[in-house]
Design an enzyme around this catalytic site. Sequence first.
Site, short mmCIF file in Angstrom:
data_model
loop_
_atom_site.label_atom_id
_atom_site.label_comp_id
_atom_site.label_asym_id
_atom_site.label_seq_id
_atom_site.Cartn_x
_atom_site.Cartn_y
_atom_site.Cartn_z
N GLY A 1 0.79 -1.23 0.00
CA GLY A 1 0.00 0.00 0.00
C GLY A 1 0.82 1.27 0.00
CB CYS B 1 -20.42 4.72 -26.44
SG CYS B 1 -21.99 5.56 -26.68
CE1 TYR C 1 -3.43 -2.99 -8.47
CE2 TYR C 1 -2.14 -1.05 -7.87
CZ TYR C 1 -2.59 -2.34 -7.60
OH TYR C 1 -2.19 -2.96 -6.44
#
Length: 448
Positions: free
Chosen positions: A256, A363, A392
């Site tokens: 983290g 879209c 990520y």
Amino acid sequence: MVNQSADGVVSDTNSGDADSNENPAVRRLDDWNAEELQALVDDNGSPLYVLDLDRVRENYRRLDQAFPDAEILYAVKANALGTLLETIHEAGAGLECASAGEVTRALAAGAPGSAVRYTAVNPPARDLDVVVDAWEDHPDLTITAGAEDTIDRLADRGYDGRLCLRVNPGIGAGHHEKVRTGAAAKFGVPAERAVDVLADAADRGFDVVGIHAHVGSGVQSEQLDAHREFVSRMGDLARDVADAVGDLEFVDVGGGFGVPYREDEDPLDLDAVAEATRDAIGDIDATLSIEPGRYVVADAGVLLTDVNTVKEARETTVVGVDAGMTTLARPAMYGSYHPIRNLTADDGAARETVPQTIAGPICESGDVFCTDRELPASERGDVLAIGNAGAYGYEMANQYNTRPRPASVVLEGDEVRLARRRETIDDVTRLETDRRRSDRDSNPETGR
């Protein structure tokens, strides 16, 4: 100083004594060479992920210096590219895996079972089947269970190997509520039940080796108090487990460790985090383990994308690019900020700076990388770089709107290698095509 990991990989950490200018705590988007990045698009097309393996090694070396007595496992979910896994394992890191697929990738990258840890979160049956099969060939592999039910399911499959328990310490931190795992009920056994669960597992024949928790993702220096409290609770629990069950091999406090995405944010004070971690965990007869992911790869990667449309809208200038939320999902999913640079505008020709909304081809109104950001005026054909895309990025890429996923190249010294080819529409539809062909082969009379 030489550091040797449990599986015998040796890394020379004296190389990290170089001046901090040679291994800065953060690599900003402006530090990348614009001409070299544009040349990569010329050769490989767009969108394109770029990952600098030398920077990966530098980031790992900094972690190794800050935590010299800890076991470092790279969190594979941040970026699972096979070339990267080989690089980070050769540098000395173990590999922490969140799925059976990641375990398979880790072993394929050359990591022995002793360097692989599988952290199961509500694991599907097929995941447990694959990992237990892998354990048969790699008996030093460790499985971390986050529920008593998972331990039962492992026992049903004949697994009695190395077991770690993921606990829920009741405290979370991180850059977004969706990634603060330490207090989320989804993750881990409540800490107050951990001793009883581990004692029962030991009685059933499991080799109980550790406890694990993860406070969240993207923790910054200002959240150090939450990190310190979390680690303190893990130290207390480790001592309770040792008294009731026996000494543990390791106490894993997750990763983290945050990185600065905004240009004006300071880098994480890693030495302060390391000192706080050591102080908070206290006296334990076990190895401290950490699982950084983002910190290792985020600033080692960029996403390159071509400008295809420039449109003057009522309230903003919309700059359309060929990357979108299918290429990099973090802005749409978390509202995340990523630095953006117009590489073509760096050619020396002065351009007016104007507010721009950088939007992709999907879209969805959420398919934007930024809104009204001040950038040099974009023109069709420009190449934009999106920074801090090493973590990520590709891992969360998807095929929504039948969009093929991008290619990836890796940089190492002066060498450029294509590490993952660009998908085609045929790749996206191949499973359906094969299904229809299979149906025709099995039903030649119908022709369907």
